[in-house]
Scaffold this active site. Structure first.
Site, PDB file in Angstrom:
ATOM      1  CB  SER A 156      20.206  79.260  53.886  1.00  0.00           C
ATOM      2  OG  SER A 156      21.055  80.315  54.244  1.00  0.00           O
ATOM      3  CE1 TYR A 179      19.273  86.479  56.604  1.00  0.00           C
ATOM      4  CE2 TYR A 179      20.831  84.797  55.907  1.00  0.00           C
ATOM      5  CZ  TYR A 179      19.910  85.272  56.818  1.00  0.00           C
ATOM      6  OH  TYR A 179      19.622  84.550  57.936  1.00  0.00           O
ATOM      7  CB  THR A 205      15.518  86.711  55.540  1.00  0.00           C
ATOM      8  OG1 THR A 205      15.178  85.375  55.158  1.00  0.00           O
ATOM      9  CG2 THR A 205      15.596  86.801  57.056  1.00  0.00           C
ATOM     10  CE  LYS A 280      12.816  82.223  57.589  1.00  0.00           C
ATOM     11  NZ  LYS A 280      13.915  82.713  58.431  1.00  0.00           N
ATOM     12  CG  HIS A 304      16.224  84.607  61.868  1.00  0.00           C
ATOM     13  ND1 HIS A 304      16.218  85.359  60.721  1.00  0.00           N
ATOM     14  CD2 HIS A 304      17.289  83.783  61.738  1.00  0.00           C
ATOM     15  CE1 HIS A 304      17.238  85.007  59.957  1.00  0.00           C
ATOM     16  NE2 HIS A 304      17.902  84.041  60.553  1.00  0.00           N
TER      17      HIS A 304
HETATM   18  C1  LIG Z   1      21.341  77.235  62.456  1.00  0.00           C
HETATM   19  C2  LIG Z   1      20.297  78.107  61.828  1.00  0.00           C
HETATM   20  C3  LIG Z   1      20.606  78.825  60.689  1.00  0.00           C
HETATM   21  C4  LIG Z   1      19.633  79.626  60.089  1.00  0.00           C
HETATM   22  N1  LIG Z   1      19.920  80.255  58.921  1.00  0.00           N
HETATM   23  C5  LIG Z   1      18.974  81.019  58.322  1.00  0.00           C
HETATM   24  C6  LIG Z   1      19.226  81.627  57.072  1.00  0.00           C
HETATM   25  O1  LIG Z   1      20.287  81.476  56.484  1.00  0.00           O
HETATM   26  N2  LIG Z   1      18.248  82.401  56.546  1.00  0.00           N
HETATM   27  C7  LIG Z   1      17.037  82.597  57.162  1.00  0.00           C
HETATM   28  O2  LIG Z   1      16.175  83.312  56.635  1.00  0.00           O
HETATM   29  N3  LIG Z   1      16.768  81.995  58.337  1.00  0.00           N
HETATM   30  C8  LIG Z   1      17.692  81.213  58.918  1.00  0.00           C
HETATM   31  N4  LIG Z   1      17.418  80.580  60.096  1.00  0.00           N
HETATM   32  C9  LIG Z   1      16.072  80.734  60.694  1.00  0.00           C
HETATM   33  C10 LIG Z   1      15.137  79.647  60.163  1.00  0.00           C
HETATM   34  O3  LIG Z   1      14.867  79.833  58.808  1.00  0.00           O
HETATM   35  C11 LIG Z   1      13.803  79.639  60.912  1.00  0.00           C
HETATM   36  O4  LIG Z   1      13.245  80.932  60.877  1.00  0.00           O
HETATM   37  C12 LIG Z   1      13.956  79.194  62.370  1.00  0.00           C
HETATM   38  O5  LIG Z   1      14.943  78.213  62.500  1.00  0.00           O
HETATM   39  C13 LIG Z   1      12.633  78.641  62.854  1.00  0.00           C
HETATM   40  O6  LIG Z   1      12.694  78.384  64.211  1.00  0.00           O
HETATM   41  P1  LIG Z   1      13.014  76.946  64.835  1.00  0.00           P
HETATM   42  O7  LIG Z   1      14.474  76.730  64.687  1.00  0.00           O
HETATM   43  O8  LIG Z   1      12.594  77.119  66.250  1.00  0.00           O
HETATM   44  O9  LIG Z   1      12.188  75.928  64.084  1.00  0.00           O
HETATM   45  C14 LIG Z   1      18.356  79.744  60.676  1.00  0.00           C
HETATM   46  C15 LIG Z   1      18.051  79.003  61.824  1.00  0.00           C
HETATM   47  C16 LIG Z   1      19.012  78.183  62.393  1.00  0.00           C
HETATM   48  C17 LIG Z   1      18.640  77.372  63.596  1.00  0.00           C
END
Ligand SMILES: Cc1cc2nc3c(=O)[nH]c(=O)nc-3n(C[C@H](O)[C@H](O)[C@H](O)COP(=O)(O)O)c2cc1C
Length: 410
Positions: A156, A179, A205, A280, A304
């Site tokens: 991330s 981002y 993203t 993404k 997300h």
């Molecule tokens: C705590 C947390 C932080 C996240 N941070 C980011 C991030 O910094 N950048 C991003 O593109 N997606 C982020 N995501 C989304 C994840 O990349 C991913 O799309 C998502 O967690 C997938 O769904 P799932 O949690 O049901 O497996 C985050 C998800 C969670 C749970």
């Protein structure tokens, strides 16, 4: 109606109630989904070690007990009523698996190829921000687990460990998630640093242009009496100062969100970097076609994890239109709601080249650090391999749409 049916209806009601949105664990939603929610179903036992886990849901209650309330809320949250969060799980029930028999399944090959690199597994660690909020080792623990088990990891933008350290802990290159930010000079610096660290792929993203309404997170945060300012100050500057990729950068007036983001930015990014560019957060045929026109190299179908907009649409239900739109010109990956090998199997059959997971490894990390993440990866891999054996699909190349039935289409 018999007792089992009553119980199932009650569990479904609980799982979908907005009143309980911040109190219902994911595994309960899983139970409610299961057609076999029988009255004598044993309760999920609490686990003391990773090896006691029977599936990835077993890590969630440990994470819930271990983490400060605000941090667990950050991990668990969806947006608004968390309807998209639930839709991501429910979407899988639209697809059933068609199994073939009398196939030699003594060996199954789960390997997949992405941009010239062969990975022994299609299960990828999605970018998850701020992992030191879940465990003191943060992203280093996740990267070590990914390295030990041979998984691709996407780091991330808001990592609490630098890309250089994570690459070294992974023992090889990681993909870098970007981002866009609202300030080109900052964006450029992030891209350059990732490129210099050896990241072969940049993941932009695009599903969070203008903030989000994370009510569940806010409710958990209200229950947390700790003084948060020792870790992070309010506002973007306070948040980003704790994120290692922003070290040494002047953050005055900078926001991670970029409401003015358009396809021109994608073109500009393509012209700025030699890294492959993956978007993404796409969900539609129209955007997939535009991605191909703009020379994008890959797509992650994602909402997300139900943490961006409240569309109510599961990503598994968006996958086919995106796969069809790109006509094999680029790899399509997917995430959001994947918790079982069967979920992963369905996405691969519908044309995904890989499946990313977020919260499940967050639970493993919070519960037990690196060994927890390793066990999560191991369980999902084992379930996927088992399903491939059951279905008679011995490699991902052989795993075609013939292996799924779309109940809406018949
Ligand atoms: C705590 C947390 C932080 C996240 N941070 C980011 C991030 O910094 N950048 C991003 O593109 N997606 C982020 N995501 C989304 C994840 O990349 C991913 O799309 C998502 O967690 C997938 O769904 P799932 O949690 O049901 O497996 C985050 C998800 C969670 C749970």
């Amino acid at each position: 109606m018999d007792r089992a049916a009553h119980r199932r209806r009650f569990l479904k009601f609980l799982a979908s109630s907005p009143l309980l949105a911040c109190g219902v664990p994911e595994w309960l939603a899983g139970f409610a989904d299961a057609a076999d929610a029988q009255s004598d179903l044993p309760k999920r036992a609490s686990i003391a070690t990773p090896n006691e886990a029977l599936n990835v849901f077993d890590f969630e209650p440990v994470a819930r007990q271990t983490l400060p309330r605000a941090h667990f809320g950050y991990l668990a949250t969806g947006v608004d009523d968390d309807a998209t969060l639930r839709a991501n799980r429910e979407g899988f029930s639209r697809f059933q698996i068609r199994t073939r028999r009398l196939v030699d399944v003594s060996k199954v090959d789960t390997s997949t190829e992405l941009f010239g690199t062969t990975w022994k597994t299609p299960i990828v660690l999605a970018p998850v921000a701020a992992q030191k909020a879940f465990h003191p080792d943060g992203e280093v623990a996740a990267a070590r687990a990914a390295g030990a088990k041979g998984h691709l990891l996407i780091l991330s933008t808001a990592t609490t460990v630098s890309v250089e350290e994570v690459t070294s802990a992974r023992g090889g290159p990681v993909w870098y998630q970007l981002y866009p930010t609202d300030t080109w000079r900052i964006t450029q610096a992030l891209v350059k640093r990732a490129e210099t660290a050896g990241c072969p792929v940049l993941v932009l993203t695009v599903d969070l242009p203008a903030g989000r309404n994370t009510e569940t997170q806010s409710r958990f945060a209200k229950e947390d009496t700790r003084q948060c300012s020792s870790c992070h100050q309010p506002g973007w500057q306070g948040y980003l100062r704790r994120k290692r990729m922003f070290d040494g950068l002047d953050l005055t007036g900078v926001s991670l969100f970029s409401p003015g983001l358009t396809w021109d930015f994608v073109r500009r990014l393509k012209d700025t970097t030699k890294m492959k560019l993956v978007l993404k957060g796409l969900e539609t045929q129209e955007d997939a076609e535009l991605a191909a026109q703009y020379g994008v190299d890959g797509i992650i179908v994602s909402n997300h994890g139900g943490r961006a907009q409240e569309s109510g649409r599961a990503t598994i239900e968006c996958l086919s239109e995106v796969v069809d739109a790109v006509r094999g010109k680029m790899p399509v990956l997917i995430d959001s709601g994947f918790r079982r090998g069967t979920d992963i199997f369905k996405a691969l059959a519908l044309g995904a080249k890989a499946v990313c997971i977020g919260r499940p490894y967050g639970w493993g990390l919070a519960a037990f650090g690196q060994p927890g993440v390793e066990k999560v990866l191991e369980l999902l891999t084992r379930e996927l391999e088992l399903m491939m054996r059951h279905a008679g699909a011995t490699s991902l190349a052989k795993l075609t749409r013939n292996f799924v039935v779309d109940l809406r289409r018949g």
